[in-house]
Design a protein around this motif. Structure first.
Motif, PDB file in Angstrom:
ATOM      1  N   ARG A   1      11.151  12.965   0.932  1.00  0.00           N
ATOM      2  CA  ARG A   1       9.721  13.001   0.656  1.00  0.00           C
ATOM      3  C   ARG A   1       9.504  12.496  -0.777  1.00  0.00           C
ATOM      4  O   ARG A   1       9.721  13.229  -1.753  1.00  0.00           O
ATOM      5  CB  ARG A   1       9.161  14.413   0.789  1.00  0.00           C
ATOM      6  N   PHE A   2       9.135  11.250  -0.888  1.00  0.00           N
ATOM      7  CA  PHE A   2       8.804  10.672  -2.182  1.00  0.00           C
ATOM      8  C   PHE A   2       7.337  10.251  -2.155  1.00  0.00           C
ATOM      9  O   PHE A   2       6.921   9.467  -1.284  1.00  0.00           O
ATOM     10  CB  PHE A   2       9.695   9.455  -2.484  1.00  0.00           C
ATOM     11  N   GLU A   3       6.583  10.772  -3.106  1.00  0.00           N
ATOM     12  CA  GLU A   3       5.157  10.432  -3.159  1.00  0.00           C
ATOM     13  C   GLU A   3       4.945   8.962  -3.495  1.00  0.00           C
ATOM     14  O   GLU A   3       3.875   8.404  -3.237  1.00  0.00           O
ATOM     15  CB  GLU A   3       4.441  11.320  -4.180  1.00  0.00           C
ATOM     16  N   SER A   4       5.948   8.331  -4.074  1.00  0.00           N
ATOM     17  CA  SER A   4       5.812   6.920  -4.451  1.00  0.00           C
ATOM     18  C   SER A   4       6.172   5.965  -3.310  1.00  0.00           C
ATOM     19  O   SER A   4       6.094   4.743  -3.484  1.00  0.00           O
ATOM     20  CB  SER A   4       6.724   6.622  -5.638  1.00  0.00           C
ATOM     21  N   HIS A   5       6.569   6.527  -2.160  1.00  0.00           N
ATOM     22  CA  HIS A   5       6.969   5.647  -1.060  1.00  0.00           C
ATOM     23  C   HIS A   5       5.801   4.742  -0.670  1.00  0.00           C
ATOM     24  O   HIS A   5       4.667   5.187  -0.514  1.00  0.00           O
ATOM     25  CB  HIS A   5       7.406   6.473   0.158  1.00  0.00           C
ATOM     26  N   ALA A   6       6.102   3.459  -0.538  1.00  0.00           N
ATOM     27  CA  ALA A   6       5.067   2.469  -0.243  1.00  0.00           C
ATOM     28  C   ALA A   6       5.618   1.448   0.742  1.00  0.00           C
ATOM     29  O   ALA A   6       6.815   1.448   1.039  1.00  0.00           O
ATOM     30  CB  ALA A   6       4.615   1.777  -1.525  1.00  0.00           C
TER      31      ALA A   6
ATOM     32  N   TYR B   1       0.841  -1.206   0.000  1.00  0.00           N
ATOM     33  CA  TYR B   1       0.000   0.000   0.000  1.00  0.00           C
ATOM     34  C   TYR B   1       0.875   1.256   0.000  1.00  0.00           C
ATOM     35  O   TYR B   1       2.034   1.217   0.439  1.00  0.00           O
ATOM     36  CB  TYR B   1      -0.925   0.004   1.237  1.00  0.00           C
ATOM     37  N   PRO B   2       0.332   2.367  -0.500  1.00  0.00           N
ATOM     38  CA  PRO B   2       1.093   3.634  -0.459  1.00  0.00           C
ATOM     39  C   PRO B   2       1.346   4.037   0.994  1.00  0.00           C
ATOM     40  O   PRO B   2       0.475   3.871   1.854  1.00  0.00           O
ATOM     41  CB  PRO B   2       0.170   4.643  -1.148  1.00  0.00           C
ATOM     42  N   ASP B   3       2.537   4.592   1.241  1.00  0.00           N
ATOM     43  CA  ASP B   3       2.905   4.961   2.613  1.00  0.00           C
ATOM     44  C   ASP B   3       3.795   6.214   2.590  1.00  0.00           C
ATOM     45  O   ASP B   3       4.922   6.198   3.082  1.00  0.00           O
ATOM     46  CB  ASP B   3       3.649   3.775   3.255  1.00  0.00           C
ATOM     47  N   PRO B   4       3.288   7.301   2.038  1.00  0.00           N
ATOM     48  CA  PRO B   4       4.150   8.481   1.818  1.00  0.00           C
ATOM     49  C   PRO B   4       4.573   9.176   3.103  1.00  0.00           C
ATOM     50  O   PRO B   4       5.548   9.934   3.095  1.00  0.00           O
ATOM     51  CB  PRO B   4       3.275   9.398   0.959  1.00  0.00           C
ATOM     52  N   HIS B   5       3.875   8.947   4.194  1.00  0.00           N
ATOM     53  CA  HIS B   5       4.177   9.689   5.428  1.00  0.00           C
ATOM     54  C   HIS B   5       5.198   8.987   6.321  1.00  0.00           C
ATOM     55  O   HIS B   5       5.661   9.568   7.288  1.00  0.00           O
ATOM     56  CB  HIS B   5       2.884   9.927   6.220  1.00  0.00           C
TER      57      HIS B   5
END
Lengths: 189, 139
Positions: free
Chosen positions: B106-111, B95-99
């Motif tokens: 800060r990568f918006e694609s972090h999952a 699942y996405p996990d940007p925080h």
């Protein structure tokens, strides 16, 4: 006599290989010996490991009565380098590789490796341990030695027969490992 | 706080997940005639948070490139990809996990790949991994 020196801090005592009658004995406090009794007309094997230097520890290994098993010297070289990794080497606060892990790892391999067995590739684990990898001759074999499984935990895959994959503690699978060492781990990496 | 449920809508099964690979955790695979990341690369973080990856579809949507994930202190590391559907077959949630990433990143694609990482699960992922960027020491 063969000798090598590598950086690292290492203390070994009590290494025992019942199959090849290899054992270590403590030697002059900060050193150890790795001794194979004379059997079957083969010459005895003695490896002395001496530690010196507190600020910049060095591991001096002397192998007498060569030849040593071919896997031993490259393993000591690799492990010696890994012992020098600083804390946080993984950027996630991993501890340095523990000297006890080196002892466990060499003990573990000595229990099943043959004279013609290829040295594994050694890597650190995040828990201060060591992992030995072989990926050759159609098999994937990994053995991790760390505080969770000091005696070693094995993962084996046969790429020709996935139904024969298995995993478990090294000590419970010595016969399987000896068979693998004889048939699939031969030669230099 | 990100939802920690599996999210195959945001990250479909065919999406590649990029994982940073430590240069010490690479060995040569004679069977496949290439370097491979060891199983040690595929475990959760020491602080207990799930294994971090970057989802290729989210990266493309936000203009993030694989090389961006290896800047700064990561410059000696490599990047390998596993496929979301494969890791789901191992019982993992994706699942996405940007925080939940380092404060200076800060990568918006972090999952996240969440779930029990038994040794055989880690080994399976290492066998599937395909290089996107090999570590400098192996290239």
């Amino acid at each position: 006599m063969a000798s090598l020196a590598t950086r690292g801090s290492m203390r070994m005592d009590g290494l025992v290989d019942r199959r090849n009658e290899i054992s270590t004995v403590e030697f002059e406090g900060s050193s150890a010996s790795f001794f194979r009794a004379e059997t079957g007309g083969r010459k005895p094997l003695l490896v002395r490991i001496r530690i010196s230097g507190n600020l910049a520890p060095r591991m001096l290994v002397t192998i007498e009565n060569a030849p040593a098993p071919p896997w031993l010297e490259p393993s000591i070289q690799s492990i010696g380098r890994l012992l020098m990794l600083p804390r946080n080497w993984d950027l996630e606060d991993a501890p340095p590789v523990q000297v006890s892990s080196a002892q466990w790892a060499l003990e573990g391999l000595a229990r099943f490796m043959g004279d013609a067995s290829a040295a594994p590739q050694w890597t650190p684990t995040r828990a201060g341990g060591l992992q030995a990898d072989w990926h050759q001759d159609g098999i994937d074999l990994e053995i991790a030695f760390d505080c969770e499984y000091p005696g070693g935990y094995v993962l084996f895959s046969d790429l020709r027969d996935s139904a024969s994959d298995w995993e478990g503690p090294l000590a419970s699978n010595l016969e399987k490992l000896r068979s693998i060492a004889e048939s699939r781990l031969n030669g230099q990496l | 706080m990100a939802n920690s449920e599996d999210d195959p809508v945001a990250i479909p099964n065919e999406v590649r997940l990029f994982r940073r690979i430590h240069p010490e955790w690479v060995v040569y695979d004679k069977n496949r005639e290439r370097w491979r990341p060891t199983s040690q690369n595929f475990q959760d973080s020491r602080d207990g948070t799930p294994m971090s990856v970057f989802a290729e579809n989210l990266a493309q949507a936000h203009g993030e490139l694989p090389a961006h994930f290896l800047l700064g202190r990561w410059s000696e590391w490599g990047l390998a990809a596993v496929v979301a559907g494969q890791v789901r077959e191992l019982g993992q949630r994706v699942y996405p996990d940007p925080h939940n990433q380092d404060q200076d990143e800060r990568f918006e694609s972090h999952a996240a790949i969440a779930g029990s990482k038994a040794k055989n699960v880690m080994k399976q992922m290492s066998g599937w991994a395909e290089w996107v960027i090999t570590p400098r020491a192996r290239s």
